[in-house]
Every structure is written in C-alpha cells, then in structure tokens.
Design a protein around this motif. Structure first.
Motif, PDB file in Angstrom:
ATOM      1  N   LEU A   1       0.829  -1.212   0.000  1.00 43.37           N
ATOM      2  CA  LEU A   1       0.000   0.000   0.000  1.00 43.37           C
ATOM      3  C   LEU A   1       0.858   1.255   0.000  1.00 43.37           C
ATOM      4  N   LEU A   2       1.950   1.232   0.741  1.00 44.39           N
ATOM      5  CA  LEU A   2       2.834   2.395   0.778  1.00 44.39           C
ATOM      6  C   LEU A   2       3.432   2.663  -0.605  1.00 44.39           C
ATOM      7  N   PHE A   3       3.946   1.627  -1.255  1.00 43.94           N
ATOM      8  CA  PHE A   3       4.547   1.810  -2.573  1.00 43.94           C
ATOM      9  C   PHE A   3       3.498   2.219  -3.612  1.00 43.94           C
ATOM     10  N   LEU A   4       2.304   1.639  -3.539  1.00 43.61           N
ATOM     11  CA  LEU A   4       1.240   2.033  -4.467  1.00 43.61           C
ATOM     12  C   LEU A   4       0.850   3.494  -4.266  1.00 43.61           C
ATOM     13  N   SER A   5       0.788   3.922  -3.012  1.00 42.83           N
ATOM     14  CA  SER A   5       0.446   5.314  -2.721  1.00 42.83           C
ATOM     15  C   SER A   5       1.526   6.262  -3.236  1.00 42.83           C
ATOM     16  N   LEU A   6       2.798   5.916  -3.029  1.00 41.30           N
ATOM     17  CA  LEU A   6       3.883   6.763  -3.515  1.00 41.30           C
ATOM     18  C   LEU A   6       3.913   6.805  -5.044  1.00 41.30           C
ATOM     19  N   ALA A   7       3.642   5.649  -5.688  1.00 39.22           N
ATOM     20  CA  ALA A   7       3.605   5.623  -7.154  1.00 39.22           C
ATOM     21  C   ALA A   7       2.487   6.507  -7.684  1.00 39.22           C
ATOM     22  N   THR A   8       1.316   6.462  -7.036  1.00 33.87           N
ATOM     23  CA  THR A   8       0.198   7.304  -7.449  1.00 33.87           C
ATOM     24  C   THR A   8       0.526   8.777  -7.255  1.00 33.87           C
ATOM     25  N   LEU A   9       1.123   9.114  -6.134  1.00 35.20           N
ATOM     26  CA  LEU A   9       1.498  10.506  -5.872  1.00 35.20           C
ATOM     27  C   LEU A   9       2.474  11.014  -6.930  1.00 35.20           C
ATOM     28  N   LEU A  10       3.466  10.212  -7.248  1.00 37.51           N
ATOM     29  CA  LEU A  10       4.482  10.640  -8.218  1.00 37.51           C
ATOM     30  C   LEU A  10       3.894  10.778  -9.626  1.00 37.51           C
ATOM     31  N   CYS A  11       3.191   9.741 -10.077  1.00 36.95           N
ATOM     32  CA  CYS A  11       2.648   9.755 -11.450  1.00 36.95           C
ATOM     33  C   CYS A  11       1.568  10.812 -11.618  1.00 36.95           C
ATOM     34  N   TYR A  12       0.629  10.878 -10.681  1.00 29.06           N
ATOM     35  CA  TYR A  12      -0.431  11.877 -10.771  1.00 29.06           C
ATOM     36  C   TYR A  12       0.128  13.288 -10.657  1.00 29.06           C
ATOM     37  N   GLY A  13       1.063  13.474  -9.734  1.00 29.99           N
ATOM     38  CA  GLY A  13       1.621  14.813  -9.547  1.00 29.99           C
ATOM     39  C   GLY A  13       2.325  15.320 -10.793  1.00 29.99           C
ATOM     40  N   ILE A  14       3.147  14.466 -11.429  1.00 28.47           N
ATOM     41  CA  ILE A  14       3.866  14.880 -12.642  1.00 28.47           C
ATOM     42  C   ILE A  14       2.891  15.103 -13.794  1.00 28.47           C
ATOM     43  N   ALA A  15       1.977  14.133 -13.997  1.00 26.88           N
ATOM     44  CA  ALA A  15       1.050  14.238 -15.122  1.00 26.88           C
ATOM     45  C   ALA A  15       0.109  15.427 -14.971  1.00 26.88           C
ATOM     46  N   PHE A  16      -0.454  15.626 -13.800  1.00 30.90           N
ATOM     47  CA  PHE A  16      -1.389  16.738 -13.601  1.00 30.90           C
ATOM     48  C   PHE A  16      -0.690  18.077 -13.793  1.00 30.90           C
ATOM     49  N   SER A  17       0.562  18.163 -13.350  1.00 31.75           N
ATOM     50  CA  SER A  17       1.304  19.420 -13.534  1.00 31.75           C
ATOM     51  C   SER A  17       1.593  19.678 -15.004  1.00 31.75           C
ATOM     52  N   LEU A  18       1.961  18.632 -15.753  1.00 32.48           N
ATOM     53  CA  LEU A  18       2.231  18.794 -17.179  1.00 32.48           C
ATOM     54  C   LEU A  18       0.967  19.131 -17.955  1.00 32.48           C
ATOM     55  N   PHE A  19      -0.160  18.527 -17.563  1.00 27.01           N
ATOM     56  CA  PHE A  19      -1.428  18.816 -18.241  1.00 27.01           C
ATOM     57  C   PHE A  19      -1.993  20.180 -17.873  1.00 27.01           C
ATOM     58  N   GLY A  20      -1.514  20.759 -16.770  1.00 23.60           N
ATOM     59  CA  GLY A  20      -2.070  22.027 -16.315  1.00 23.60           C
ATOM     60  C   GLY A  20      -3.389  21.873 -15.583  1.00 23.60           C
ATOM     61  N   VAL A  21      -3.575  20.756 -14.897  1.00 26.38           N
ATOM     62  CA  VAL A  21      -4.815  20.524 -14.157  1.00 26.38           C
ATOM     63  C   VAL A  21      -4.843  21.440 -12.934  1.00 26.38           C
ATOM     64  N   PRO A  22      -5.942  22.145 -12.692  1.00 26.50           N
ATOM     65  CA  PRO A  22      -6.030  22.980 -11.487  1.00 26.50           C
ATOM     66  C   PRO A  22      -5.922  22.137 -10.217  1.00 26.50           C
ATOM     67  N   TYR A  23      -5.291  22.708  -9.199  1.00 25.23           N
ATOM     68  CA  TYR A  23      -5.121  22.048  -7.904  1.00 25.23           C
ATOM     69  C   TYR A  23      -4.417  20.693  -8.081  1.00 25.23           C
ATOM     70  N   ALA A  24      -3.374  20.675  -8.917  1.00 22.92           N
ATOM     71  CA  ALA A  24      -2.708  19.415  -9.272  1.00 22.92           C
ATOM     72  C   ALA A  24      -2.135  18.715  -8.048  1.00 22.92           C
ATOM     73  N   PHE A  25      -1.427  19.446  -7.205  1.00 24.14           N
ATOM     74  CA  PHE A  25      -0.787  18.823  -6.048  1.00 24.14           C
ATOM     75  C   PHE A  25      -1.818  18.292  -5.058  1.00 24.14           C
ATOM     76  N   LEU A  26      -2.874  19.065  -4.832  1.00 20.52           N
ATOM     77  CA  LEU A  26      -3.929  18.639  -3.907  1.00 20.52           C
ATOM     78  C   LEU A  26      -4.604  17.359  -4.413  1.00 20.52           C
ATOM     79  N   LEU A  27      -4.896  17.302  -5.702  1.00 15.74           N
ATOM     80  CA  LEU A  27      -5.548  16.120  -6.272  1.00 15.74           C
ATOM     81  C   LEU A  27      -4.623  14.910  -6.226  1.00 15.74           C
ATOM     82  N   ALA A  28      -3.322  15.109  -6.468  1.00 19.20           N
ATOM     83  CA  ALA A  28      -2.375  13.993  -6.420  1.00 19.20           C
ATOM     84  C   ALA A  28      -2.245  13.447  -5.001  1.00 19.20           C
TER      85      ALA A  28
END
Length: 364
Positions: free
Chosen positions: A211-238
């Motif tokens: 669960l820890l590794f899955l959570s960290l993988a989600t945080l990393l992938c979502y955070g990078i992708a949302f920032s590149l896409f320009g999604v509002p509140y990217a860090f909060l959503l990740a």
C-alpha cells in the motif's frame, strides 16, 4: 450426566468469549484503531530496523538502533510536511473558498459528450443543473462540517504521538509478546496458532508495504502528469489520490471522481485526455504493479472485498473500510490453517485407530 455435554458447553463458552471480545473491540473502537495504526506503522518501519540491526555493533543495545530509526523517520516526515504542507493547505483553502462559485459556473454547457448522447444533451444538462443547484446549497455546510472534522482531529493530536510510541514498543517487544501468547496455548493447538501467527505476519508485512509503494507511485505519477497537463489544484488532487490508495477498491474510484469533477468545474479544457491517462495508469497499477507488490497470500475475491467494504463502512466508517481487506485476508488464513490442521488431526486419529485395530486382530 443429566444430558450435559461437556464438549458442547466448551464450544458455547468459546463462542461467548469471542462474542464478548468483539463487543469490547466495538466499544473501544478508538483505542483499537490507534493500536491498529501502530501495528501498520511498525510494519513500515521494521525493514529499516532490520537493516540497521545488520550493521549494529554488538556493544550497542537493540533499543538504541530502533530509537535511531524512529528519530530519523519522524524527522523526515517533519521535513516533508514543512516543505509541502503549506502548498497543500493553500490549494485546499482556495478550493474550499471557490467551490460555491465553481458549482454555479456554466461549464456544463461546454461539457463534451459522445455523439450518441448528443440527442440527450438537454436532459443531461437539466439534470446536471438541478444537481449543481442542490450541491451549491450544500457546499458551504459541507465545507464547514469538514472544518469541524479537522478541528476535532487536531484536538486528538495525542493519538499522533501515541502511534509511533506504540510502534516502538511493538518492535522492541514483539517477539516476547508472540512467545507469551503461544505459551498460553496447549500443545496440540500451539502448532496451529504458530502457523496462523506466521502467516498473518507475512500477510500484513506484504500488504502494508505494498500500500505504501502504491500510494507513492500514485502521488508521483499523478503529480507529474497533472502538472504537465495544467490541471487545477494538481498537487492537492495527487495527494488526495495517494491517500485514497489506502482504501481498497472504493478509494481509487473516489479519487478518479474527485479529480474529474474538480478539473471539469475548474475549467480544464481536456477532461477526456485526463480520463485516458488515469485509465491507463489504473490498468498498469491494477494488473502489473499491484500483483507484483502484493504477491500471493493477499488475494481476496472482489465479492468479499465489496461485502467487506460495506460492512466496514457500517461498523467503523472510513477506518472500517481501511481495515476490511486485511481483516478478510487474515480470516481466510485462519480458516485455511484450521482446515489443514483438523484434517491432519483426523487422518492421524484414523491411522491410530487402524493401527490399534490391526494389532487387536493379530492378537486374536
């Protein structure tokens, strides 16, 4: 004597004790929850403790090496919190303040729909408008209730202090407690419980770290992708998606829904591309990363997962949902171990009876 069956009485007494234990756990749910989180935290910390134990000089006591690991981990958590906590709080505050205005925007008229749904656009938009009007009236009370919940949690900071303290004691005295528990059991059942304790230990170790590794993988992938896409509140959503990874099945679905709703109502122009990325990531995580990390022993059928989530929500809310899968997996281990143990006992009993019968026939 007088129709009294000792075996039946023992079974009834055992069932009564189990029911009493479950009732006590339900009454003391907060305390039990703190202990459970301490156990989970112990499994996260223990690999680092084991690593330090390998290089620890003999003259240094084991307690010192455990304390060093805990100090380092707590310090790292404090540093990470200080670095990213301000940004997270800022995005959460802005979203809560802008939520009523976002719900009243006309973004639903620009919402892209598949071609086969275009004839139903007016009905769909009317339904969305009605839901938005209802939701906007509830947005402020909902935000207020969330704020009250945060204040309540802040008032229980003592629990945040108790979790690492209890984890420290569990790692320090875990082997002693295991031996003391097994010493209370009689010899025939001790073998059964040794297997159960060892299997549950392996299960929780794999589950918590996965669960820890899955959570960290989600945080990393979502955070990078949302920032590149320009999604509002990217860090909060990740961060929200990463935390929801700890709630099996329902958590990732809730994260997807929250991400899409916030992105669309914040004016993000490419929701389908965002949905495509999330879908591809979920396929990779659910069919590649998750099976690799979980390995064998943590598999629970989707039917039991859904039933467990519903029951956990009724019994313990979010905490019950969080604990549903490991509890079901642990019960599965207990049942399978008990079946093997009693099947072996019956085979040994049958073999002993056959041997005794054969000797009696030979003597005759």
């Amino acid at each position: 004597m007088l129709g009294f069956d000792v075996g039946a009485a023992r079974k009834v007494w055992t069932a009564f004790l189990i029911g009493l234990l479950l009732f006590i756990i339900y009454i003391a749910s907060t305390t039990v929850l703190v202990v459970v989180f301490a156990v989970f935290f112990s499994y996260l910390i223990y690999p680092m403790v084991a690593l330090v134990e390998r290089v620890r000089p003999r003259r240094v006591p084991r307690v010192a090496s455990i304390a060093i690991v805990f100090v380092v981990v707590v310090a790292l958590l404090a540093v990470v919190g200080s670095l990213f906590g301000v940004e997270l709080q800022d995005q959460a505050s802005r979203l809560v303040k802008q939520l009523p205005a976002l719900l009243r925007t006309d973004v639903q008229n620009r919402l892209p729909l598949p071609h086969f749904l275009e004839p139903l656009r007016e009905r769909i938009l009317e339904f969305v408008r009605s839901q938005i009007e209802t939701g906007s009236d509830k947005a402020v009370p909902l935000a207020r209730s969330l704020g009250v919940g945060v204040v309540h949690a802040a008032g229980n900071v003592i629990y945040l202090v108790l979790v690492p303290i209890l984890s420290f004691l569990l790692i320090k005295d875990g082997e002693k407690m295991r031996k003391a528990f097994l010493a209370l059991l009689n010899r025939p059942h001790r073998t059964l419980w040794v297997g159960i304790v060892d299997d549950v230990n392996v299960l929780l170790s794999r589950y918590v770290r996965a669960l820890l590794f899955l959570s960290l993988a989600t945080l990393l992938c979502y955070g990078i992708a949302f920032s590149l896409f320009g999604v509002p509140y990217a860090f909060l959503l990740a961060v929200s998606a990463a935390l929801l990874e700890f709630v099996p099945f329902a958590g990732p679905l809730a994260a997807i829904a929250i991400t899409l709703v916030v992105a669309v109502f914040s004016g993000f122009p490419h929701p389908f591309w965002l949905l495509l990325f999330i879908g591809l990531y979920r396929l990779f995580q659910d069919y590649v990363l998750n099976p690799y990390l979980m390995s064998e022993g943590v598999e629970v059928s989707p039917f039991l997962v859904i039933v467990g989530l519903l029951a956990g929500d009724q019994l313990g809310g979010v905490a019950g949902i969080f604990l549903a899968v490991p509890v079901i997996a642990a019960l599965k281990i207990v049942v399978s171990r008990a079946q093997v143990f009693y099947a072996a006992s019956h085979e040994q009993g049958d073999a002993a009876r056959h041997a005794l019968t054969g000797r009696t026939d030979d003597e005759a």
